[in-house]
Structures are given as C-alpha cells and as structure tokens.
Enzyme design. Structure first.
Site, PDB file in Angstrom:
ATOM      1  N   HIS A   1     -19.483 -39.542 -20.566  1.00 33.59           N
ATOM      2  CA  HIS A   1     -20.241 -39.614 -21.820  1.00 33.59           C
ATOM      3  C   HIS A   1     -21.581 -40.307 -21.544  1.00 33.59           C
ATOM      4  CE1 HIS A   1     -17.951 -43.400 -21.440  1.00 33.59           C
ATOM      5  NE2 HIS A   1     -19.092 -43.930 -21.846  1.00 33.59           N
TER       6      HIS A   1
ATOM      7  N   HIS B   1     -27.683 -42.100 -18.842  1.00 39.71           N
ATOM      8  CA  HIS B   1     -26.918 -41.910 -17.615  1.00 39.71           C
ATOM      9  C   HIS B   1     -25.449 -41.684 -17.947  1.00 39.71           C
ATOM     10  CE1 HIS B   1     -26.319 -46.149 -18.494  1.00 39.71           C
ATOM     11  NE2 HIS B   1     -25.203 -46.084 -17.755  1.00 39.71           N
TER      12      HIS B   1
END
Length: 190
Positions: free
Chosen positions: A42, A127
């Site tokens: 995620h 990220h």
C-alpha cells in the site's frame, strides 16, 4: 487500534509488482532482506499509530470529507528507492503525485482535527515498501533492477482507513496483518 490512511493498488498492479519482486529475490544477498508480501502492499498517506476507539468515528468522518474534496487521479508504480541505507527498499510512483501528496496532507489534517496526536509534519514521499533490513544493506542492484519497472496506470478512486496488527507469534518472517476499516470514495467516484 493501530491505524493509517492508505491508497491500495488494484490486484493486477500488485501482481505485476509481485513478478518484479520475485526477480529481485533471485539477486545475491536477497535472503538477507525481509520481503513484504503483496497483501500488505500500500501507499501510506498518514500513519496514526494507536488511536483511541472513541476517536475513530470522528477520524473516519473527517477522512470521508478529505476524500470527497479530492478528485480521482491516475497513478502507477514506477522505479524504486531506499530509506536508511537499505533498511527499507521500496517501489515508487508516477502519475498525479501532486494530488497524491494533497490527499496525504488532507489525511494528516483530518487526524489532527479529530484529536489524533500526530508527530512533526514531513513532506510526503510516495513509496510502497517491498523489503526491510535491520542493518544497512547495499541495495544498488535492487534499485538498478527496479529502475526499469513500471506498472500499468490505474485510477485511484478511494481513500482507505487501514488497521494493522503486528505479529505476535514470534515466528521469523511473520508479516503484519492489514485490514480495511473504512473505504471512502474520492470526489465523484463511487
């Protein structure tokens, strides 16, 4: 509850990344990294930590407002990077990063307004963590391999409030478990 706000890539995109990570895991030294699993992949927008149960309804309501105020936007996984001299190896993003950062800022502001204690604000760096290490690791070969990786572009159309449960079994390699607590459609989505 240990909570965070996130953007979740669709299954076909995580499958693309899983194929890339399988290649990374064949590189020398890969067994010295703790690889994250695709169920946990995620983009964290804001990490809230332990949130008192009585604050969760207000947080959820404020996240719904933040999501409504943010239009759906295109995003893809692209390239990679590291934090802490190889302590975290991640896949990056490309697409409408300005809107992704705006959604991260709004997710953080929602928590502050709901009374969730937040640390110092840092500029959001999109990220998706694929591996971690307890010590510094030379991840240049992994970054070189990730440099050519790009997933298909998808439309981010929801903000997800996630709960994480840390491993308790003591089994080496056990991963945290993630569960969606609330899904909030962006803008006119849904």
């Amino acid at each position: 509850m240990r909570l965070f706000a996130a953007v979740l890539p669709p299954q076909d995109v995580t499958s693309e990344l899983a194929s890339e990570v399988a290649e990374l895991r064949t590189l020398p030294g890969a067994d010295g990294l703790r690889w994250t699993g695709s169920p946990g992949w995620h983009f964290t927008l804001a990490f809230y930590g332990e949130v008192d149960d009585d604050l969760v309804p207000e947080l959820s309501e404020r996240l719904e407002r933040a999501a409504r105020r943010t239009a759906p936007f295109p995003l893809a996984l692209r390239g990679g990077g590291q934090f802490g001299h190889g302590r975290a190896l991640w896949a990056g993003a490309e697409g409408d990063l300005e809107t992704l950062r705006l959604l991260a800022d709004r997710s953080e502001a929602a928590a502050r307004k709901a009374g969730v204690p937040m640390g110092d604000h840092r500029r959001y760096k999109p990220h998706l963590t694929v591996a971690r290490s307890r010590s510094a690791v030379d991840v240049r070969p992994y970054l070189t391999a990730l440099d050519t990786f790009t997933s298909r572009t998808w439309t981010v159309d929801e903000l997800v409030l996630m709960r994480s449960s840390l491993p308790t079994s003591g089994v080496p390699g056990e991963q945290p478990r993630y569960e969606a607590v609330a899904r909030r459609p962006l803008g006119g989505a849904g």
